[in-house]
Design a protein around this motif. Structure first.
Motif, mmCIF file in Angstrom:
data_model
loop_
_atom_site.group_PDB
_atom_site.id
_atom_site.type_symbol
_atom_site.label_atom_id
_atom_site.label_comp_id
_atom_site.label_asym_id
_atom_site.label_seq_id
_atom_site.Cartn_x
_atom_site.Cartn_y
_atom_site.Cartn_z
ATOM 1 N N SER A 118 -4.299 -21.944 23.233
ATOM 2 C CA SER A 118 -3.794 -21.650 21.903
ATOM 3 C C SER A 118 -2.743 -20.553 21.985
ATOM 4 N N ARG A 119 -1.708 -20.675 21.154
ATOM 5 C CA ARG A 119 -0.745 -19.581 21.008
ATOM 6 C C ARG A 119 -1.313 -18.489 20.109
ATOM 7 N N ASP A 120 -2.380 -18.812 19.362
ATOM 8 C CA ASP A 120 -2.923 -17.895 18.363
ATOM 9 C C ASP A 120 -4.240 -17.242 18.756
ATOM 10 N N LEU A 121 -4.941 -17.806 19.739
ATOM 11 C CA LEU A 121 -6.264 -17.325 20.125
ATOM 12 C C LEU A 121 -6.316 -17.031 21.610
ATOM 13 N N ILE A 122 -7.172 -16.088 21.967
ATOM 14 C CA ILE A 122 -7.503 -15.819 23.365
ATOM 15 C C ILE A 122 -9.003 -15.948 23.485
ATOM 16 N N ASP A 123 -9.458 -16.749 24.450
ATOM 17 C CA ASP A 123 -10.884 -16.963 24.625
ATOM 18 C C ASP A 123 -11.608 -15.634 24.805
ATOM 19 N N GLY A 124 -12.620 -15.401 23.984
ATOM 20 C CA GLY A 124 -13.428 -14.190 24.058
ATOM 21 C C GLY A 124 -12.875 -13.006 23.290
ATOM 22 N N ALA A 125 -11.664 -13.123 22.759
ATOM 23 C CA ALA A 125 -11.025 -12.016 22.040
ATOM 24 C C ALA A 125 -11.207 -12.188 20.530
ATOM 25 N N PRO A 126 -10.978 -11.110 19.782
ATOM 26 C CA PRO A 126 -11.090 -11.216 18.322
ATOM 27 C C PRO A 126 -10.053 -12.175 17.726
ATOM 28 N N LEU A 127 -10.490 -12.881 16.703
ATOM 29 C CA LEU A 127 -9.644 -13.767 15.919
ATOM 30 C C LEU A 127 -8.759 -12.894 15.037
ATOM 31 N N GLY A 128 -7.475 -13.186 14.980
ATOM 32 C CA GLY A 128 -6.579 -12.415 14.134
ATOM 33 C C GLY A 128 -6.894 -12.595 12.659
ATOM 34 N N ASP A 129 -6.608 -11.575 11.869
ATOM 35 C CA ASP A 129 -6.851 -11.640 10.430
ATOM 36 C C ASP A 129 -6.131 -12.821 9.775
ATOM 37 N N ASP A 130 -5.032 -13.292 10.369
ATOM 38 C CA ASP A 130 -4.297 -14.442 9.818
ATOM 39 C C ASP A 130 -5.185 -15.672 9.687
ATOM 40 N N PHE A 131 -6.260 -15.743 10.450
ATOM 41 C CA PHE A 131 -7.114 -16.934 10.496
ATOM 42 C C PHE A 131 -8.459 -16.722 9.805
ATOM 43 N N ALA A 132 -8.514 -15.685 8.984
ATOM 44 C CA ALA A 132 -9.712 -15.390 8.202
ATOM 45 C C ALA A 132 -9.567 -15.982 6.804
ATOM 46 N N ALA A 133 -10.676 -16.142 6.127
ATOM 47 C CA ALA A 133 -10.670 -16.724 4.786
ATOM 48 C C ALA A 133 -9.844 -15.892 3.810
ATOM 49 N N HIS A 134 -9.944 -14.572 3.896
ATOM 50 C CA HIS A 134 -9.232 -13.713 2.946
ATOM 51 C C HIS A 134 -7.722 -13.767 3.123
ATOM 52 N N ALA A 135 -7.247 -14.345 4.224
ATOM 53 C CA ALA A 135 -5.804 -14.414 4.489
ATOM 54 C C ALA A 135 -5.225 -15.802 4.239
ATOM 55 N N GLY A 136 -5.993 -16.686 3.626
ATOM 56 C CA GLY A 136 -5.436 -17.977 3.264
ATOM 57 C C GLY A 136 -5.915 -19.162 4.069
ATOM 58 N N ASN A 137 -6.923 -18.987 4.926
ATOM 59 C CA ASN A 137 -7.518 -20.125 5.640
ATOM 60 C C ASN A 137 -6.520 -20.882 6.516
ATOM 61 N N ARG A 138 -5.713 -20.172 7.277
ATOM 62 C CA ARG A 138 -4.776 -20.813 8.209
ATOM 63 C C ARG A 138 -5.513 -21.149 9.495
ATOM 64 N N SER A 139 -5.424 -22.386 9.930
ATOM 65 C CA SER A 139 -6.038 -22.769 11.203
ATOM 66 C C SER A 139 -5.124 -22.366 12.354
ATOM 67 N N PRO A 140 -5.699 -22.025 13.508
ATOM 68 C CA PRO A 140 -4.878 -21.632 14.655
ATOM 69 C C PRO A 140 -4.296 -22.839 15.394
ATOM 70 N N HIS A 141 -3.245 -22.582 16.118
ATOM 71 C CA HIS A 141 -2.662 -23.579 17.022
ATOM 72 C C HIS A 141 -3.687 -23.894 18.107
ATOM 73 N N LEU A 142 -3.786 -25.164 18.470
ATOM 74 C CA LEU A 142 -4.633 -25.599 19.581
ATOM 75 C C LEU A 142 -3.872 -26.646 20.383
ATOM 76 N N ALA A 143 -3.986 -26.599 21.705
ATOM 77 C CA ALA A 143 -3.381 -27.608 22.587
ATOM 78 C C ALA A 143 -4.368 -27.884 23.717
ATOM 79 N N TRP A 144 -4.424 -29.152 24.177
ATOM 80 C CA TRP A 144 -5.388 -29.506 25.203
ATOM 81 C C TRP A 144 -4.769 -30.456 26.213
ATOM 82 N N SER A 145 -5.328 -30.401 27.424
ATOM 83 C CA SER A 145 -4.840 -31.238 28.523
ATOM 84 C C SER A 145 -5.957 -31.407 29.548
ATOM 85 N N GLY A 146 -5.759 -32.375 30.453
ATOM 86 C CA GLY A 146 -6.721 -32.584 31.524
ATOM 87 C C GLY A 146 -7.952 -33.371 31.119
ATOM 88 N N PHE A 147 -7.922 -34.018 29.972
ATOM 89 C CA PHE A 147 -9.051 -34.829 29.513
ATOM 90 C C PHE A 147 -9.062 -36.150 30.274
#
Length: 176
Positions: free
Chosen positions: A26-55
């Motif tokens: 993700s460009r917006d998340l780091i595994d094990g790190a705090p979620l940014g306030d941008d992705f909290a309910a009080h900030a408008g419920n924005r979902s983070p970017h996600l990308a996957w590979s190797g499936f």
């Protein structure tokens, strides 16, 4: 009542039969790190970017979800579930969880535990301990789960369990 003294819930996917893993980033998340306030309910419920590979190459579709196992309920809290993402889709942009109009192809949201067909941001009770938000992508061996938008996230998880070839997770935390 002091919610912070509750026992820690187990990691949700550790309770299921093991399947192979693949890469979730993700460009917006780091595994094990705090979620940014941008992705909290009080900030408008924005979902983070996600990308996957190797499936697995035999993957026919994906389910994407976000689950909080630390919610003060017996069954955790489903924040987001996207069903029937085509196997050619390997990325969801930031805020793709806003509506089904933002999703590619036949993909759709089922109702989250807050009652909306969209991503619901982090909103742990004030003063509670840090909550884990487990973002998961499930690679499935079918092109559709034959569910509709009124299916519950738990019904999606149950149905997908028997069709899952591999799973990737990324966990962020949040506390108020």
């Amino acid at each position: 009542m002091d919610l912070s003294q509750r026992p820690v819930a187990p990691a949700p996917y550790d309770q299921l039969p093991p399947v192979p893993s693949f890469t979730l980033t993700s460009r917006d998340l780091i595994d094990g790190a705090p979620l940014g306030d941008d992705f909290a309910a009080h900030a408008g419920n924005r979902s983070p970017h996600l990308a996957w590979s190797g499936f697995p190459p035999e993957t026919q579709s994906f389910v994407v979800s976000c689950f909080d196992p630390d919610a003060p309920t017996p069954a955790g809290y489903w924040h987001w579930t996207v069903v029937d993402l085509d196997a050619s889709v390997t990325e969801l942009d930031t805020d793709a969880g806003a509506s089904d109009l933002m999703l590619p192809g036949a993909a759709f949201h089922v109702r989250n535990d807050g009652g909306t067909h969209a991503y619901e941001g982090a909103a742990p009770p004030a003063g509670d301990r840090e909550h884990r938000y487990v973002f998961a992508v499930h690679a499935l061996d079918v092109d559709t789960l034959d569910l509709d938008p009124e299916a519950s996230p738990t019904a999606v998880a149950f149905t997908a369990l028997f069709r899952t070839l591999a799973r990737a997770t990324l966990t962020a935390t949040y506390q108020r």
